[in-house]
Design a protein around this motif. Structure first.
Motif, short mmCIF file in Angstrom:
data_model
loop_
_atom_site.label_atom_id
_atom_site.label_comp_id
_atom_site.label_asym_id
_atom_site.label_seq_id
_atom_site.Cartn_x
_atom_site.Cartn_y
_atom_site.Cartn_z
N VAL A 251 0.84 -1.19 0.00
CA VAL A 251 0.00 0.00 0.00
C VAL A 251 0.88 1.24 0.00
CG1 VAL A 251 -1.97 -1.10 1.14
CG2 VAL A 251 -0.16 -0.07 2.53
N ASP A 252 0.29 2.36 -0.44
CA ASP A 252 1.06 3.61 -0.51
C ASP A 252 0.79 4.50 0.70
OD1 ASP A 252 -1.51 4.38 -1.02
OD2 ASP A 252 -1.12 5.25 -2.99
N HIS A 253 0.32 3.89 1.80
CA HIS A 253 0.08 4.64 3.02
C HIS A 253 0.56 3.78 4.19
CE1 HIS A 253 -3.53 2.09 2.63
NE2 HIS A 253 -3.52 2.06 3.95
N ASP A 254 0.57 4.37 5.38
CA ASP A 254 0.99 3.66 6.58
C ASP A 254 -0.18 2.79 7.06
OD1 ASP A 254 2.14 2.76 8.88
OD2 ASP A 254 2.17 4.70 9.91
N GLY A 255 -0.16 1.54 6.63
CA GLY A 255 -1.25 0.64 6.96
C GLY A 255 -1.10 -0.66 6.23
N GLU A 256 -2.20 -1.36 5.96
CA GLU A 256 -2.14 -2.63 5.27
C GLU A 256 -3.40 -2.88 4.46
OE1 GLU A 256 -1.86 -5.99 7.86
OE2 GLU A 256 -3.53 -5.37 9.12
N ARG A 257 -3.26 -3.73 3.46
CA ARG A 257 -4.37 -4.19 2.63
C ARG A 257 -4.26 -5.70 2.52
NH1 ARG A 257 -5.10 -3.17 -3.93
NH2 ARG A 257 -7.04 -4.39 -4.15
N VAL A 258 -5.28 -6.40 2.98
CA VAL A 258 -5.29 -7.86 2.96
C VAL A 258 -6.48 -8.33 2.14
CG1 VAL A 258 -5.47 -9.97 4.32
CG2 VAL A 258 -4.16 -8.02 5.20
N ILE A 259 -6.22 -9.17 1.13
CA ILE A 259 -7.31 -9.82 0.41
C ILE A 259 -7.69 -11.06 1.20
CG2 ILE A 259 -8.04 -10.95 -1.71
CD1 ILE A 259 -6.27 -9.09 -3.27
N TRP A 271 -8.85 -3.39 5.00
CA TRP A 271 -7.90 -2.29 4.91
C TRP A 271 -7.74 -1.64 6.27
CZ3 TRP A 271 -8.65 1.19 -0.04
CH2 TRP A 271 -8.60 0.37 -1.19
N ARG A 272 -6.49 -1.36 6.63
CA ARG A 272 -6.19 -0.59 7.83
C ARG A 272 -5.31 0.60 7.44
NH1 ARG A 272 -5.87 -6.04 9.81
NH2 ARG A 272 -7.29 -6.40 11.59
N ALA A 273 -5.54 1.73 8.10
CA ALA A 273 -4.73 2.93 7.88
C ALA A 273 -4.40 3.52 9.24
CB ALA A 273 -5.45 3.95 7.02
N ALA A 274 -3.15 3.91 9.43
CA ALA A 274 -2.72 4.51 10.69
C ALA A 274 -3.21 5.94 10.80
CB ALA A 274 -1.20 4.46 10.80
N ALA A 275 -3.16 6.49 12.00
CA ALA A 275 -3.55 7.88 12.21
C ALA A 275 -2.70 8.79 11.32
CB ALA A 275 -3.37 8.26 13.68
N GLY A 276 -3.35 9.71 10.63
CA GLY A 276 -2.65 10.63 9.74
C GLY A 276 -2.49 10.12 8.33
N ILE A 324 -10.27 7.18 2.63
CA ILE A 324 -10.57 6.80 4.00
C ILE A 324 -9.44 7.30 4.88
CG2 ILE A 324 -11.01 4.88 5.57
CD1 ILE A 324 -11.87 3.23 3.10
N ALA A 325 -9.77 8.19 5.82
CA ALA A 325 -8.76 8.81 6.68
C ALA A 325 -8.50 7.93 7.89
CB ALA A 325 -9.22 10.20 7.11
N GLY A 326 -7.21 7.72 8.18
CA GLY A 326 -6.85 6.94 9.34
C GLY A 326 -6.96 7.73 10.63
N PRO A 327 -7.08 7.06 11.78
CA PRO A 327 -7.01 5.60 11.91
C PRO A 327 -8.29 4.92 11.40
CG PRO A 327 -7.49 6.59 14.04
CD PRO A 327 -7.24 7.72 13.09
N ALA A 328 -8.11 3.82 10.70
CA ALA A 328 -9.25 3.15 10.08
C ALA A 328 -9.02 1.64 10.06
CB ALA A 328 -9.46 3.67 8.67
N ASP A 329 -10.12 0.91 10.16
CA ASP A 329 -10.12 -0.55 10.04
C ASP A 329 -11.44 -0.92 9.38
OD1 ASP A 329 -9.80 -3.27 10.23
OD2 ASP A 329 -9.66 -3.34 12.42
N VAL A 330 -11.42 -1.18 8.08
CA VAL A 330 -12.65 -1.37 7.33
C VAL A 330 -12.55 -2.62 6.45
CG1 VAL A 330 -13.23 1.09 7.28
CG2 VAL A 330 -11.86 0.11 5.42
N LEU A 331 -13.71 -3.16 6.13
CA LEU A 331 -13.83 -4.27 5.19
C LEU A 331 -14.43 -3.74 3.89
CD1 LEU A 331 -15.28 -6.94 7.62
CD2 LEU A 331 -12.98 -6.95 6.65
N LEU A 332 -13.92 -4.25 2.76
CA LEU A 332 -14.40 -3.85 1.45
C LEU A 332 -14.86 -5.10 0.70
CD1 LEU A 332 -12.51 -1.43 2.29
CD2 LEU A 332 -12.12 -1.08 -0.15
#
Length: 366
Positions: A251-259, A271-276, A324-332
């Motif tokens: 991913v191009d942000h501080d976080g993760e993408r899991v299929i 998808w998870r994204a850290a604060a900021g 989606i602005a972090g902090p985030a923990d979402v399902l797609l």
């Protein structure tokens, strides 16, 4: 005469839909307590919250904005390509998503595949599904598929006796893992398990239990026997799926993408994204975004809003990129092009075809 507003092409935005709540006997308080969902209009036990539904009798309606009051079915009929992407011509939204609280064990049951749904149930399609485990107590298990060598007569005898472990596989359940369940596979999970479920748009099922799922009341003997006959006619002995941890993509942000899983009927990602940090998504089809963390800010061009815990938005294809602005923990959840959305990015990340195939029914089509 002016054209009615609902017939005009709207400015598309993320859609918050009404969510039918089911009070089946296996439910409890987890959807309210863990996901911070209101129990209104069904106080007490909640077994399922249907986040995005186009199932007959339980069709979601838009809660707010210019399309408020429109049903998902009516939008699919009027704007199929705006919702699902170029070339789509179906009259129903193809994916159903739910939060499921198995405070008690679900009944032993299965869902017909597409062919059996049409020929035996008079329905347009069957129901393949997947479970993404949000919470499970230590030592939690699920019953998934039958043991090798079990035939129909042996299975029926065990179901009548209630001796499910004699014929079914019991597999461990852990939070964060996902199981892709082909239609026709006998199954159950719980107790004390909270699940996000994604599946084909359908409510068909055949239960092995001698009681009703709605209230636990005893079935007449003939009705139970008929259910067992239909269950066995729709049962597929071969699928023996296992839970998978999912496959990570860069991913191009501080976080993760899991299929988490993928097949011809749906794909699910976490998808998870850290604060900021900001996670950006752009799909050629509709995407269901369900929040399994704290409240999160989501934006598209011309729209910005907050998605609360345990809530979902339907992103029509026409909205384009969402942020989606972090902090985030979402399902797609979405209907994938298996080659471009699944195979190519995972192969580029170094995963082998066998590892990719373990996500579900992901046989390459080209």
């Amino acid at each position: 005469m002016n054209q009615p507003a609902q017939q005009m092409n709207p400015h598309w935005y993320p859609l918050s839909l009404s969510t039918p709540l089911m009070g089946h006997v296996f439910g409890g308080k987890a959807i309210v307590d863990r996901l911070k969902r209101s129990s209104t209009p069904r106080p007490g036990r909640i077994a399922e919250a249907w986040e995005v539904s186009d199932v007959e009798g339980h069709i979601g309606e838009v809660n707010e904005g210019p399309l408020a009051g429109e049903s998902l079915r009516s939008l699919m009929l009027k704007y199929p390509e705006e919702i699902m992407g170029a070339g789509w011509s179906g009259d129903r939204f193809p994916i159903l998503t739910k939060f499921v609280d198995a405070t008690r064990s679900l009944p032993i049951h299965l869902h017909a595949d597409d062919e059996d749904a049409r020929t035996l149930e008079g329905e347009p399609n069957g129901k393949t599904e997947a479970w993404h485990i949000l919470e499970a107590v230590a030592g939690a298990t699920a019953l998934v598929g039958v043991k090798p060598g079990v035939d129909a007569a042996t299975l029926r005898d065990a179901l009548v006796r209630g001796d499910y472990d004699a014929v079914m596989r019991r597999v461990p359940v852990r939070a964060g893992e996902t199981l892709y369940l082909p239609a026709g596979t006998l199954h159950s999970f719980g107790p004390d398990t909270l699940v996000y479920e994604i599946e084909q748009t359908s409510n068909i099922q055949r239960s092995a239990m001698p009681w009703r799922i709605e209230d636990g009341s005893r079935l007449p003997e003939r009705e139970w026997e008929n259910n067992l006959d239909m269950l066995l006619a729709e049962w597929k002995p071969e699928p023996r799926p296992d839970f998978q941890p999912g496959l990570s993509l860069p991913v191009d942000h501080d976080g993760e993408r899991v299929i988490c899983c993928a097949g011809p009927y749906f794909a699910l990602e976490r998808w998870r994204a850290a604060a900021g940090a900001t996670a950006r998504g752009s799909f050629s089809t509709a995407v269901i975004v369900s929040n399994v963390g704290s409240a999160v800010e989501i934006a598209v061009d011309g729209w910005r809003g907050e998605l609360g815990p345990g809530r979902s938005l339907l992103m029509p294809a026409a909205v384009g990129e969402f942020r989606i602005a972090g902090p985030a923990d979402v399902l797609l959840g979405y209907l994938p092009d298996l080659v471009s959305d699944i195979h190519k990015p995972l192969a580029a990340a170094g995963y082998s075809p066998d590892v990719i195939a373990a996500l579900g029914e992901t046989a390459s089509t080209g």
